[in-house]
Each structure stands twice: as C-alpha cells, then as structure tokens.
Motif scaffolding. Structure first.
Motif, PDB file in Angstrom:
ATOM      1  N   GLY A 160       0.803  -1.211   0.000  1.00  0.00           N
ATOM      2  CA  GLY A 160       0.000   0.000   0.000  1.00  0.00           C
ATOM      3  C   GLY A 160       0.839   1.265   0.000  1.00  0.00           C
ATOM      4  N   THR A 161       0.410   2.265  -0.765  1.00  0.00           N
ATOM      5  CA  THR A 161       1.128   3.530  -0.843  1.00  0.00           C
ATOM      6  C   THR A 161       0.777   4.437   0.333  1.00  0.00           C
ATOM      7  OG1 THR A 161       1.460   5.541  -2.165  1.00  0.00           O
ATOM      8  CG2 THR A 161      -0.698   4.483  -2.315  1.00  0.00           C
ATOM      9  N   CYS A 162       1.723   5.296   0.697  1.00  0.00           N
ATOM     10  CA  CYS A 162       1.466   6.254   1.774  1.00  0.00           C
ATOM     11  C   CYS A 162       0.618   7.426   1.290  1.00  0.00           C
ATOM     12  CB  CYS A 162       2.778   6.757   2.351  1.00  0.00           C
ATOM     13  SG  CYS A 162       3.782   7.690   1.176  1.00  0.00           S
ATOM     14  N   ALA A 163       0.368   7.498  -0.020  1.00  0.00           N
ATOM     15  CA  ALA A 163      -0.428   8.604  -0.563  1.00  0.00           C
ATOM     16  C   ALA A 163      -1.850   8.602  -0.024  1.00  0.00           C
ATOM     17  CB  ALA A 163      -0.451   8.535  -2.086  1.00  0.00           C
ATOM     18  N   SER A 170      11.120  17.670  -2.992  1.00  0.00           N
ATOM     19  CA  SER A 170      10.680  16.573  -2.130  1.00  0.00           C
ATOM     20  C   SER A 170      11.818  15.593  -1.930  1.00  0.00           C
ATOM     21  CB  SER A 170       9.486  15.853  -2.763  1.00  0.00           C
ATOM     22  OG  SER A 170       9.886  15.116  -3.901  1.00  0.00           O
ATOM     23  N   ASN A 171      11.558  14.514  -1.165  1.00  0.00           N
ATOM     24  CA  ASN A 171      12.586  13.487  -0.967  1.00  0.00           C
ATOM     25  C   ASN A 171      12.736  12.601  -2.200  1.00  0.00           C
ATOM     26  OD1 ASN A 171      10.304  11.891  -0.890  1.00  0.00           O
ATOM     27  ND2 ASN A 171      10.498  11.353   1.282  1.00  0.00           N
ATOM     28  N   ASN A 172      11.871  12.780  -3.198  1.00  0.00           N
ATOM     29  CA  ASN A 172      11.982  12.054  -4.467  1.00  0.00           C
ATOM     30  C   ASN A 172      11.547  12.987  -5.592  1.00  0.00           C
ATOM     31  OD1 ASN A 172      11.986  10.318  -6.649  1.00  0.00           O
ATOM     32  ND2 ASN A 172      11.045   8.628  -5.526  1.00  0.00           N
ATOM     33  N   PRO A 173      12.441  13.860  -6.068  1.00  0.00           N
ATOM     34  CA  PRO A 173      12.068  14.841  -7.096  1.00  0.00           C
ATOM     35  C   PRO A 173      11.609  14.210  -8.403  1.00  0.00           C
ATOM     36  CG  PRO A 173      14.167  15.404  -6.064  1.00  0.00           C
ATOM     37  CD  PRO A 173      13.820  14.024  -5.615  1.00  0.00           C
ATOM     38  N   GLY A 174      12.015  12.957  -8.649  1.00  0.00           N
ATOM     39  CA  GLY A 174      11.634  12.298  -9.891  1.00  0.00           C
ATOM     40  C   GLY A 174      10.226  11.736  -9.882  1.00  0.00           C
ATOM     41  N   ARG A 175       9.580  11.732  -8.715  1.00  0.00           N
ATOM     42  CA  ARG A 175       8.214  11.195  -8.643  1.00  0.00           C
ATOM     43  C   ARG A 175       7.249  12.256  -9.155  1.00  0.00           C
ATOM     44  NH1 ARG A 175       7.805   9.694  -3.214  1.00  0.00           N
ATOM     45  NH2 ARG A 175       8.763   7.706  -3.756  1.00  0.00           N
ATOM     46  N   TYR A 176       6.485  11.922 -10.204  1.00  0.00           N
ATOM     47  CA  TYR A 176       5.647  12.927 -10.846  1.00  0.00           C
ATOM     48  C   TYR A 176       4.159  12.731 -10.607  1.00  0.00           C
ATOM     49  CZ  TYR A 176       5.114   9.241 -14.358  1.00  0.00           C
ATOM     50  OH  TYR A 176       4.864   8.049 -14.987  1.00  0.00           O
ATOM     51  N   HIS A 177       3.746  11.618  -9.982  1.00  0.00           N
ATOM     52  CA  HIS A 177       2.330  11.422  -9.703  1.00  0.00           C
ATOM     53  C   HIS A 177       1.910  12.258  -8.487  1.00  0.00           C
ATOM     54  CE1 HIS A 177       3.309   7.577 -11.848  1.00  0.00           C
ATOM     55  NE2 HIS A 177       2.182   7.893 -12.471  1.00  0.00           N
ATOM     56  N   SER A 178       0.781  12.929  -8.602  1.00  0.00           N
ATOM     57  CA  SER A 178       0.236  13.653  -7.466  1.00  0.00           C
ATOM     58  C   SER A 178      -0.281  12.645  -6.448  1.00  0.00           C
ATOM     59  CB  SER A 178      -0.905  14.560  -7.921  1.00  0.00           C
ATOM     60  OG  SER A 178      -2.030  13.780  -8.327  1.00  0.00           O
ATOM     61  N   PRO A 179      -0.535  13.063  -5.191  1.00  0.00           N
ATOM     62  CA  PRO A 179      -1.072  12.124  -4.201  1.00  0.00           C
ATOM     63  C   PRO A 179      -2.372  11.469  -4.646  1.00  0.00           C
ATOM     64  CG  PRO A 179      -0.306  14.119  -3.130  1.00  0.00           C
ATOM     65  CD  PRO A 179      -0.219  14.378  -4.599  1.00  0.00           C
TER      66      PRO A 179
END
Length: 449
Positions: free
Chosen positions: A172-175, A186-195
C-alpha cells in the motif's frame, strides 16, 4: 501440435508395446519435473511510494543468506523509457499506444520466461522477485480496449497471466494517508504522480490482481519496519524458512572448542559485509556483501590472518556479490535501500573519506531450522564474536556466552543509534552489543539484519 501429439499417444497406447512406451514416457517426464530446481515467483505491486525498492533489497539480502537464489526481474517499462526519448504524450488513445502496449506485454512475458530458464540453471531453490508483473501494465493503459488489444495480439488472457505467479504482494502507498512527497524539493524529485493519482493507481493495482488465489495485502504502516514485518511474515509462511520475521537479539559469545564444528561448517555460508558511510551524520552509506569460503571466515578470526582484500582475492567464491545504497530517515525510523551495480558502488566508494567497516558473518541453521548469524568485525582490535538469533532460541551447544554477557535486542532509534553515531570506530570495545557497520536508523531489530 499438442493435439496431434495427444492423438498419436492415444493410438500408440492401444497396443501392448505402445502402452509400455507411454508409461515409460510418463515416468521420464515426471522424473524430469522432479529433477528441476524449485522455483517460486512473487510479484511486488502497488502504487507509487509503496516501498517496493527497499523491500526487494531486503528480501534479496535475507533469502540469499539462507542458501536460496534470488532472481530479481526488473520493471519492464524502464528498459524502454530510460534508453530512449521516453513516452510521447501524443500516443495516448491512438494506434501507437496500442502498439506500445503490445511491445510491453510481449517483452515482459519473454523476460519472465528467460529469467525462469536462467534460474533453472542453478541447483538451489530460486525465488523470482518481480518488480511489477504483466498485469501491472493494465494499470497504466489509458483505455481498456487498448489493453484487450494487447492481450489478443499476444494470444493470452488475464487468467493465464495470473497463473504465471505463485504469490502477489500488494504494498500500500502512503499517498492514501497524506504522508506522500513528490516533485521538485521533495525526498523524491523524480516522482511525478500527485497524491491523488498515486492513490488511484494503488487501488487499480489491487483490483487487477484481486483474482489471484495468493494475493497478500500489505497496508501502509506508520513505521516502515512494521510493513517489512508483514512482508517477511508472508514469505516465512510461504517458503517455510526461519528468522525472516519476528524479533531477534544479539549476545556476545565464545567457542567452547578451538574451532567451529565441521558439521556446522559443511552446511554454513560465510560473507563479508562492507559498510562505508558517506557523510558525517552517518545517514547515507553503501554496502557490499561478498560470499567467501567458510574456511576463509574461520581463518579471519585470527588477528594475524590476511586482510579482507587479500582473502577475497584468493577466494573463488568472491564473485558472488551484492551492492546496495542506503539512506537512513530517522524521523520515520526507516532505512531506504536500493540495489546498485558493482560499477556504481566503486564510483561512490572512491569519493568517500570514511573508512569502511568489514563485518564477517557465518550464516547457519540448526537441526530444527532455526537461523543464526555469527559475526565479528574484521577491522577491530579484537575478534569479538556476536551471535544474532531469534528471541526465544537457545544457543548452539558449541557456543557459550561471554562472562557477564547477556542477550540484548537490536538497538532502536533514536537513543542507541545516536550513541552509535558518536562512536567513530564502529565495532570498538565500548559498543559490543550494538549494530555495527550500519547507518543511523538501521538499528531496529527488524530492518538491521
């Protein structure tokens, strides 16, 4: 072709000679199947920021210590997007997206088959650990008709795709709970999906695998080690191996005799685990784990023995290596782990000013299947032996506790680990029971081993 072969066997079996040949063929076929090494395929799926990379590194580390071959099957889309101009937005909903999904599905099926064939070359039990499976592709397809076209062009059904895997773990995602970072800063600048997108994708991942008989749901946990504990519990039940889950403890010990018993040496594995910190705060590190001969481990207990580098150079097993990059996140009591290549490891290692710490580990099991790890710090002044064992397990009869030594749980963040960070020479005499050779935040009993 299968129908023709079946008809020929049926005709042949109607004669006495044919019946005998049919029985011989069936017996040989069963023998061939029995002779094949056991394989278990496990898919890790879930939305963005679910911890797949760290958990894959943990599983690989723990299972390989138990004499299993872990074969990691990489995510299929990365091969194409990382080595090209990437996905083009104008493809969405067009014939080009349909062609793309056909390429992806065809490639993933072939990739999985090739990794299975490769794993079968090894006589060990093999665990195929997949970073997403074929059905994850449906999650990222813009229209169900495009997905159905890909299935048709590859002559396969969703049910057949599900049948390819022995277990599916949905992480499960923390989103879903708002504890999610993405984009620049953020702690992962490459992550492009919104919550919102991440939560939606997580739900779709769950939906596409809901028909699998061995689907295991691993929800988001406030502390990552709790999530790891759930994953390891499922694996322990499925693979029937000890020590993957549950609390462990460490105690300083000594040998009752002059050496480790020969019967233990015969079935044990030995490793050198080299940890190198990259910063003064001791939160970022790299780690190399190299398998060595048990005789090399025994020789290393003597202060006058060869250095680790010399020992590895002469040891034929030193080709069995695994490399990781680690980052401790103290506020989450979380150790992020990522498997890296040998080239990446050495590029980072030459830039650090910190001295590496070599922990020499003997991994073995007793007759009841309990898992133990006996280790010493190679570059410390003394060869102090520390035994890592499951809480409740007894000491092997060839070991005894040091005078005044008592079993202690793995240290927890923050008190013990903060003190560990202040001990510059890890493994020194003033820190006999602490987790040594690991970055801050790695000291919890369920993530440090």
């Amino acid at each position: 072709l299968t129908d023709k072969m079946g008809a020929a066997e049926l005709d042949m079996s109607q004669t006495p000679r044919g019946a005998k040949r049919a029985r011989e063929f069936e017996t040989q076929e069963k023998a061939d199947v029995a002779a094949r090494p056991r394989q278990i395929s496990i898919v890790l799926t879930g939305g963005p920021c679910s911890g797949k990379s760290s958990i894959m590194a943990l599983i690989r580390d723990r299972l390989s210590k138990r004499d299993m071959q872990v074969v990691t099957v990489p995510e299929y889309a990365t091969h194409f997007f990382a080595n090209s101009d990437g996905f083009q937005g104008e493809w969405v909903g067009t014939k080009k997206e349909e062609d793309l999904q056909h390429v992806f599905l065809n490639y993933q099926i072939m990739q999985e088959n090739m990794f299975r064939d490769f794993a079968a070359l090894n006589s060990k039990t093999s665990v195929l650990l997949l970073d997403r499976g074929t059905l994850d592709q449906k999650v990222f397809t813009s229209d169900v008709k495009i997905w159905e076209a890909a299935l048709k062009r590859n002559n396969v059904t969703e049910h057949q795709l599900l049948e390819r895997y022995d277990m599916v773990m949905h992480l499960g995602t923390c989103a879903k709970v708002g504890d999610y970072e993405w984009g620049p800063g953020s702690n992962n600048p490459g992550r492009y999906h919104s919550p919102e997108e991440a939560a939606r994708l997580d739900a779709v991942c769950e939906d596409v695998y809901k028909g699998h008989k061995q689907l295991r749901m691993v929800p988001y946990c406030k502390f990552f080690e709790d999530k790891v504990e759930l994953v390891m519990g499922y694996l322990q039940d499925a693979l029937h191996v000890d020590g993957l889950a549950g609390k462990r403890q460490r105690v300083t010990v000594r040998l009752r005799a002059a050496a480790v018993p020969p019967e233990v040496q015969h079935h044990a594995q030995a490793f050198v685990i080299t940890s190198t910190f990259l910063d003064e705060a001791m939160q970022n590190s790299i780690r190399r784990r190299v398998r060595i001969g048990v005789d090399c481990w025994c020789e290393g207990m003597r202060p006058e023995s060869l250095s680790i580098d010399e020992a590895l150079a002469k040891d034929c097993l030193s080709q069995s290596e695994m490399f990781e990059e680690r980052e401790a996140i103290p506020e989450e009591n979380y150790l992020a782990r990522r498997v890296i290549s040998k080239v990446q490891y050495h590029k980072i290692a030459v830039l650090t000013r910190q001295e590496p710490v070599d922990r020499c580990v003997l991994s073995f099991q007793d007759q009841s299947g309990s898992h133990y790890e006996l280790f010493y710090i190679k570059n410390s002044a003394q060869r102090e032996l520390v035994l890592d064992l499951t809480v409740g397990s007894s000491l092997p009869d060839w070991l005894e506790p040091e005078h005044s030594a008592r079993a202690k749980p793995h240290p927890r963040w923050p008190e013990e680990c903060a003190q560990e960070a202040r001990v510059r020479k890890l493994g020194g005499d003033d820190a006999p029971h602490r987790v040594r050779g690991l970055p801050r935040g790695a000291c919890d009993s369920r993530i440090a081993r």
